[in-house]
Design an enzyme around this catalytic site. Structure first.
Site, PDB file in Angstrom:
ATOM      1  N   LEU A  13       0.819  -1.205   0.000  1.00 22.98           N
ATOM      2  CA  LEU A  13       0.000   0.000   0.000  1.00 22.98           C
ATOM      3  C   LEU A  13       0.853   1.255   0.000  1.00 22.98           C
ATOM      4  O   LEU A  13       0.502   2.261  -0.628  1.00 22.98           O
ATOM      5  CB  LEU A  13      -0.928  -0.021   1.225  1.00 22.98           C
ATOM      6  CG  LEU A  13      -2.122   0.913   1.209  1.00 22.98           C
ATOM      7  CD1 LEU A  13      -2.911   0.814  -0.085  1.00 22.98           C
ATOM      8  CD2 LEU A  13      -3.009   0.638   2.416  1.00 22.98           C
ATOM      9  N   ASP A  49      13.749   1.947  11.682  1.00 15.71           N
ATOM     10  CA  ASP A  49      13.063   0.901  12.435  1.00 15.71           C
ATOM     11  C   ASP A  49      12.191   1.602  13.469  1.00 15.71           C
ATOM     12  O   ASP A  49      12.684   2.382  14.293  1.00 15.71           O
ATOM     13  CB  ASP A  49      14.105   0.001  13.115  1.00 15.71           C
ATOM     14  CG  ASP A  49      13.473  -1.208  13.803  1.00 15.71           C
ATOM     15  OD1 ASP A  49      12.303  -1.130  14.209  1.00 15.71           O
ATOM     16  OD2 ASP A  49      14.173  -2.222  13.939  1.00 15.71           O
ATOM     17  N   LEU A  50      10.892   1.339  13.452  1.00 15.52           N
ATOM     18  CA  LEU A  50       9.980   2.022  14.356  1.00 15.52           C
ATOM     19  C   LEU A  50      10.301   1.762  15.821  1.00 15.52           C
ATOM     20  O   LEU A  50       9.911   2.553  16.693  1.00 15.52           O
ATOM     21  CB  LEU A  50       8.537   1.600  14.061  1.00 15.52           C
ATOM     22  CG  LEU A  50       7.951   2.062  12.728  1.00 15.52           C
ATOM     23  CD1 LEU A  50       6.604   1.395  12.474  1.00 15.52           C
ATOM     24  CD2 LEU A  50       7.807   3.581  12.699  1.00 15.52           C
ATOM     25  N   ASN A 110      -9.909  -3.414   9.669  1.00 14.44           N
ATOM     26  CA  ASN A 110     -11.180  -4.092   9.913  1.00 14.44           C
ATOM     27  C   ASN A 110     -10.995  -5.294  10.853  1.00 14.44           C
ATOM     28  O   ASN A 110     -11.976  -5.778  11.452  1.00 14.44           O
ATOM     29  CB  ASN A 110     -11.803  -4.572   8.600  1.00 14.44           C
ATOM     30  CG  ASN A 110     -11.001  -5.648   7.898  1.00 14.44           C
ATOM     31  OD1 ASN A 110     -10.127  -5.347   7.082  1.00 14.44           O
ATOM     32  ND2 ASN A 110     -11.259  -6.919   8.196  1.00 14.44           N
ATOM     33  N   HIS A 111      -9.748  -5.760  11.025  1.00 15.86           N
ATOM     34  CA  HIS A 111      -9.508  -6.894  11.920  1.00 15.86           C
ATOM     35  C   HIS A 111      -9.905  -6.578  13.360  1.00 15.86           C
ATOM     36  O   HIS A 111     -10.133  -7.497  14.149  1.00 15.86           O
ATOM     37  CB  HIS A 111      -8.040  -7.314  11.867  1.00 15.86           C
ATOM     38  CG  HIS A 111      -7.664  -7.988  10.590  1.00 15.86           C
ATOM     39  ND1 HIS A 111      -7.905  -9.324  10.347  1.00 15.86           N
ATOM     40  CD2 HIS A 111      -7.081  -7.508   9.456  1.00 15.86           C
ATOM     41  CE1 HIS A 111      -7.475  -9.641   9.126  1.00 15.86           C
ATOM     42  NE2 HIS A 111      -6.971  -8.550   8.574  1.00 15.86           N
ATOM     43  N   TYR A 134      -2.532  -9.493  15.830  1.00 15.35           N
ATOM     44  CA  TYR A 134      -2.389  -8.306  14.971  1.00 15.35           C
ATOM     45  C   TYR A 134      -3.566  -7.371  15.184  1.00 15.35           C
ATOM     46  O   TYR A 134      -3.401  -6.154  15.329  1.00 15.35           O
ATOM     47  CB  TYR A 134      -2.300  -8.744  13.506  1.00 15.35           C
ATOM     48  CG  TYR A 134      -2.526  -7.629  12.513  1.00 15.35           C
ATOM     49  CD1 TYR A 134      -1.560  -6.665  12.282  1.00 15.35           C
ATOM     50  CD2 TYR A 134      -3.733  -7.536  11.813  1.00 15.35           C
ATOM     51  CE1 TYR A 134      -1.771  -5.638  11.377  1.00 15.35           C
ATOM     52  CE2 TYR A 134      -3.955  -6.515  10.908  1.00 15.35           C
ATOM     53  CZ  TYR A 134      -2.978  -5.564  10.698  1.00 15.35           C
ATOM     54  OH  TYR A 134      -3.208  -4.541   9.798  1.00 15.35           O
ATOM     55  N   LYS A 138      -3.948  -3.338  16.699  1.00 15.65           N
ATOM     56  CA  LYS A 138      -4.652  -2.207  16.095  1.00 15.65           C
ATOM     57  C   LYS A 138      -5.661  -1.601  17.069  1.00 15.65           C
ATOM     58  O   LYS A 138      -5.881  -0.381  17.061  1.00 15.65           O
ATOM     59  CB  LYS A 138      -5.333  -2.643  14.803  1.00 15.65           C
ATOM     60  CG  LYS A 138      -4.355  -3.003  13.686  1.00 15.65           C
ATOM     61  CD  LYS A 138      -3.478  -1.824  13.293  1.00 15.65           C
ATOM     62  CE  LYS A 138      -2.582  -2.132  12.113  1.00 15.65           C
ATOM     63  NZ  LYS A 138      -1.759  -0.979  11.699  1.00 15.65           N
TER      64      LYS A 138
END
Length: 264
Positions: A13, A49-50, A110-111, A134, A138
Site C-alpha cells: 500500500l 526501524d519504528l 477491519n480486523h 495483529y 490495532k
C-alpha cells in the site's frame, strides 16, 4: 503541506500511496526498514526501524502530516507485532508530540471488528471484536491515538482499512473493498478539513454490499466513488460461493477468524 511523511512506504500500500499522494506536499518523506529505490525530485528517503525511538524522532521532525502505514501488517509472532505496532507506534506518537503534533492518518484495520457477523451493520462506536494478535495491536493503536488526542490534542484519523487492493477478488471483498483511489481521496480529505479530532473512519468504498456505516462523517467532505458491485459478476465466475456454515460467509473477517495464533 510542506512535508508529508509516509511510513511503510516500501509495502504494497505504501508503494501505491507514494505515487498517488505525490502532490499533497512540496516534499514527501518516505520511510521504511527496507530499501526504497531512487528518490524523485520531490522525495526524501529514510530507513528507519519504528522500534528505535531516536530514529523515529528524526524521521518525524519537520513533517506537517503523517500517513502511518508502517509496522506489522499481518498476523505473526507476537514479538514482531509488539516491536512494530505497539512499541513502534508509541515511538511515533511521542515523536509527533515532540515535533508540533502533525496530523496523523493511522492505518487501523477491519480486523479490530472481524468477529461480528456479516448480517450486522456497524457504526463507529461498536466494541472491538478482534480476530488475532495483529488485530489486538490495532485496537491498542486506536486507544493510544485517542489518549494522545485527549491529553495533548494530537489529531489522528483512525482508518479501519478493509481490503485495499486494485479490485475485489472474493465474495467477502465485495463488502470490504477500498479502492486505491478512494483511499487516496480519504487521506486528502483528512488533511484538508480544518478540524479533525480523532474519528473512526471505515476504510471502504461505496459498496452496495457494505457492512460499515460512515454517515457520521458528513463534516469530513469525503465521498468514495468506487463500488465493488461492478466486480460481482467476475468474482462469481472465478470464485465458488462459500457455504453459509463457513467462516468466510459468517464473519466480517471471513477466514481470518480461523487463523491460528503464532506461538514461535
Amino acid at each position: 503541506m510542506e512535508r508529508l511523511l509516509i511510513t511503510g512506504a516500501a509495502g504494497q500500500l505504501g508503494r501505491v500511496m507514494r505515487t498517488k499522494l505525490a502532490g499533497l506536499a512540496d516534499t514527501v518523506r518516505l520511510a521504511d526498514r527496507a530499501g526504497l529505490g531512487t528518490p524523485a525530485d520531490h522525495e526524501e528517503l529514510v530507513q528507519c526501524d519504528l522500534a528505535d525511538a531516536q530514529a523515529v524522532n528524526a524521521m518525524v521532525a519537520g513533517c506537517d502530516g503523517i500517513v502511518h502505514l508502517g509496522g506489522a501488517s499481518t498476523e505473526g509472532p507476537f514479538e514482531g507485532i509488539v516491536r512494530g505496532n505497539i512499541s513502534g507506534l508509541y515511538n511515533l506518537f511521542e515523536a509527533a508530540r515532540a515535533n508540533g503534533r502533525p496530523r496523523i492518518v493511522f492505518a487501523s484495520s477491519n480486523h479490530t471488528i472481524d468477529c461480528y457477523p456479516q448480517a450486522e451493520r456497524l457504526g463507529p462506536d461498536v466494541p472491538f471484536r478482534p480476530d488475532g494478535l495483529y488485530a489486538v495491536s490495532k485496537c491498542f493503536g486506536e486507544a493510544l491515538a485517542r489518549m494522545y488526542f485527549e491529553k495533548f490534542g494530537q489529531e489522528t484519523a483512525l482508518v479501519r482499512i478493509g481490503s485495499c487492493t486494485p479490485e475485489p477478488t472474493n465474495h467477502r471483498m465485495l463488502s470490504t473493498w477500498l479502492s486505491h483511489e478512494d483511499f487516496a481521496s480519504l487521506i486528502e480529505a483528512v488533511f484538508r478539513v480544518p478540524v479533525l479530532g480523532c474519528p473512526v473512519i471505515w476504510g471502504a468504498s461505496a459498496n452496495d454490499a457494505g457492512w460499515w456505516d460512515n454517515t457520521h462523517l458528513g463534516w469530513l467532505g469525503w465521498k468514495p466513488r468506487d463500488n465493488a458491485e461492478h466486480f460481482r459478476a467476475g468474482v462469481a465466475e472465478a470464485v465458488p460461493q462459500p457455504g453459509s456454515d463457513k467462516s468466510i460467509a459468517r464473519f466480517q473477517g471471513g477466514a481470518y477468524v480461523d487463523n491460528p495464533i503464532f506461538k514461535e
